[in-house]
Design a protein around this motif. Structure first.
Motif, PDB file in Angstrom:
ATOM      1  N   TYR A 221       0.854  -1.186   0.000  1.00 56.32           N
ATOM      2  CA  TYR A 221       0.000   0.000   0.000  1.00 56.32           C
ATOM      3  C   TYR A 221       0.889   1.236   0.000  1.00 56.32           C
ATOM      4  N   ILE A 222       0.400   2.275  -0.613  1.00 65.10           N
ATOM      5  CA  ILE A 222       1.088   3.561  -0.566  1.00 65.10           C
ATOM      6  C   ILE A 222       0.110   4.611  -0.060  1.00 65.10           C
ATOM      7  N   ASN A 223       0.468   5.241   1.044  1.00 67.88           N
ATOM      8  CA  ASN A 223      -0.335   6.322   1.597  1.00 67.88           C
ATOM      9  C   ASN A 223       0.025   7.606   0.845  1.00 67.88           C
TER      10      ASN A 223
ATOM     11  N   LYS B 121      -0.450  10.622   1.337  1.00 69.97           N
ATOM     12  CA  LYS B 121       0.028  11.710   2.183  1.00 69.97           C
ATOM     13  C   LYS B 121       1.503  11.548   2.556  1.00 69.97           C
ATOM     14  N   ALA B 122       2.028  10.330   2.368  1.00 64.64           N
ATOM     15  CA  ALA B 122       3.424  10.065   2.756  1.00 64.64           C
ATOM     16  C   ALA B 122       4.402  10.245   1.608  1.00 64.64           C
TER      17      ALA B 122
ATOM     18  N   LYS C 232       6.315   0.371   6.743  1.00 61.81           N
ATOM     19  CA  LYS C 232       5.351   0.018   7.781  1.00 61.81           C
ATOM     20  C   LYS C 232       4.806  -1.394   7.595  1.00 61.81           C
TER      21      LYS C 232
ATOM     22  N   GLU D 241       3.837  -0.977   3.719  1.00 60.09           N
ATOM     23  CA  GLU D 241       3.133   0.271   3.444  1.00 60.09           C
ATOM     24  C   GLU D 241       4.103   1.447   3.462  1.00 60.09           C
TER      25      GLU D 241
ATOM     26  N   ALA E 214       4.287   4.843   4.331  1.00 56.43           N
ATOM     27  CA  ALA E 214       3.467   5.732   5.144  1.00 56.43           C
ATOM     28  C   ALA E 214       4.303   6.687   5.984  1.00 56.43           C
TER      29      ALA E 214
ATOM     30  N   ASN F 230       4.299   7.355  10.151  1.00 59.77           N
ATOM     31  CA  ASN F 230       2.959   7.186  10.694  1.00 59.77           C
ATOM     32  C   ASN F 230       2.788   5.814  11.338  1.00 59.77           C
TER      33      ASN F 230
ATOM     34  N   ASP G 212      -0.343   4.941  12.815  1.00 63.87           N
ATOM     35  CA  ASP G 212      -1.772   4.707  12.999  1.00 63.87           C
ATOM     36  C   ASP G 212      -2.102   3.249  12.700  1.00 63.87           C
TER      37      ASP G 212
ATOM     38  N   PRO H  45      -5.055   1.641  10.985  1.00 66.13           N
ATOM     39  CA  PRO H  45      -6.317   1.659  10.245  1.00 66.13           C
ATOM     40  C   PRO H  45      -6.952   0.271  10.175  1.00 66.13           C
TER      41      PRO H  45
ATOM     42  N   ARG I 204      -6.314  -2.177   7.225  1.00 63.83           N
ATOM     43  CA  ARG I 204      -5.089  -2.968   7.236  1.00 63.83           C
ATOM     44  C   ARG I 204      -5.276  -4.215   8.104  1.00 63.83           C
TER      45      ARG I 204
END
Length: 418
Positions: free
Chosen positions: A76-78, A80-81, A275, A317, A319, A322, A324, A326, A329
């Motif tokens: 996954y790629i966030n 915002k990151a 992550k 990930e 991220a 971060n 968090d 979620p 995940r």
């Protein structure tokens, strides 16, 4: 000599062990209250001595694009990151996705991992460490005939590197992991790596930390590293939240924090905090629980057996820093344990955890000396920190002690990034 080890994860603790065994006066510092509180706390529980392989490999960029379109995916790629740091890491990692780079990086990883496997065998004979350890191998599980057929390239790699393995049909998979009989229709076969092991990394780290203390190692917890002081080509001290500490030699084992600490003295490490997530749950039904590690090759999620618990780990990930948790995940890794081992563990009460893996673009750790005569690095192990911990620690401890290491140091140091 006085040696200061920065970081008390599994890399810092194992470094302290070998340094103390070599006769040094060792102090370990960490900003948390106990060892192994971050990335070493709840990893997938795998000792992947034979499963050690670069994430950066031919074909991975195309697979990654496909994964990003899936709901249940290993990557996954966030959005915002995505910053300069993330883009720089991704570009450098893509540059390693060639056949020639893969061959070089695979050899370097196996060199450290196989050495570490030898060290684990010796340590178990020396110390009665209790960490839910098992030596029953890893079963790479394939869900479809197509996926199993495509595993031929991976099997060829195992043969090329003389890695013990066995290709199993469905019946053989069930003989190795009897609980899979309940989901026979969901599997097509597998590849068994009998040399791999399992266990609880945090239990291992805490038990070894106690053994370190019997050798005189001091653990200074709740002590943050603020900066490193230098002079005349050497480290002159480490500024911490409790004052400046000095030693004859220094070992940085700070994982994802290493670039921040070392950047101030001109050592720039291409380490990115990748992550990952895990679930840990009590066993409900022994007959429906795994006996060792089952790696679901479709989703890249590992389901690992501890004595009375199941650990499920996976996902990579982008991220940033971060941490968090979620729920989407959690759902991704929860799906695998429910699907392959239904009723085996109490999923509803599972501890959901995340950690940041210190990844390098080539997936090889950064070990050895630096341009500062008394500064040594033991960091950047990515997803294989516990796997490579003892081998990396003994390698670095030998260098600190002025001894020739047992394995070739070529390509393991920070100088390969110049």
């Amino acid at each position: 000599m006085k040696v200061l080890v920065l970081g008390s994860g599994v890399i810092g603790v194992t470094s302290a062990w070998y340094l103390a065994r070599a006769g040094h006066e060792v102090t370990v510092i960490d900003r948390l209250e106990e060892p192994a509180m971050e990335t070493s706390h709840a990893n997938a529980g795998m000792l992947s001595f034979d499963h050690s392989t670069p994430w950066a490999a031919p074909g991975v960029p195309f697979k990654a694009i496909r994964w990003l379109t899936q709901d249940l995916a290993p990557l996954y790629i966030n959005p915002k990151a995505i910053d300069i740091r993330a883009l720089g890491f991704l570009v450098r990692m893509l540059g390693q996705c060639t056949s020639s780079a893969f061959t070089v990086n695979k050899e370097r990883m196996l060199r450290v991992a196989r050495y570490s496997a030898e060290c684990f065998k010796v340590l178990r004979e020396e110390l009665p460490l209790h960490y839910d350890g098992r030596q029953k191998g890893t079963l790479e599980l394939f869900r479809t005939e197509k996926d199993l057929a495509e595993a031929g390239d991976n099997v060829a790699i195992l043969e090329r590197w003389h890695i013990p393995h066995a290709v199993l049909d469905v019946d053989a998979c069930i003989r190795h992991e009897p609980a899979l009989a309940h989901v026979r229709e969901k599997i097509a076969g597998g590849v068994l790596l009998p040399g791999d092991e399992t266990g609880d990394c945090r239990k291992f780290s805490l038990a070894l930390a106690k053994a370190c203390e019997t050798l005189g190692v001091t653990f200074l917890m709740n002590t943050s590293v603020e900066a490193i002081d230098t002079g005349n080509g050497k480290i002159t001290g480490v500024r911490t939240s409790t004052g400046t500490l000095t030693a004859d030699r220094y070992v940085v084992a700070l994982g994802c924090e290493s670039p921040r600490v070392l950047g101030g003295i001109g050592i720039h490490l291409p380490i990115y905090p990748l992550k990952g997530y895990s679930l840990t749950m009590p066993i409900l039904d022994e007959d429906r629980a795994p006996q060792s590690t089952v790696m679901d090759q479709k989703y890249k999620v590992a389901v690992t057996r501890f004595d009375h618990r199941i650990r499920v780990g996976g996902i990579a990930e982008i991220a940033g820093d971060n941490k968090d948790l979620p729920q989407q995940r959690r759902a991704a890794i929860e799906f695998v344990v429910r699907d392959l081992f239904p009723g085996g563990g109490a999923v509803e009460v599972a501890e959901f955890w995340t950690g940041l893996r210190p990844m390098t673009p080539d997936n090889v750790p950064i070990l050895g000396g630096t341009r500062y005569d008394n500064l040594f690095l033991n960091t950047g192990h990515g997803t294989l920190g516990w796997t490579m911990s003892l081998g990396s620690a003994r390698f670095v401890a030998d260098l600190v002690s002025g001894r020739s290491p047992d394995i070739d140091p070529a390509g393991l140091g920070v100088d390969r990034y110049r």
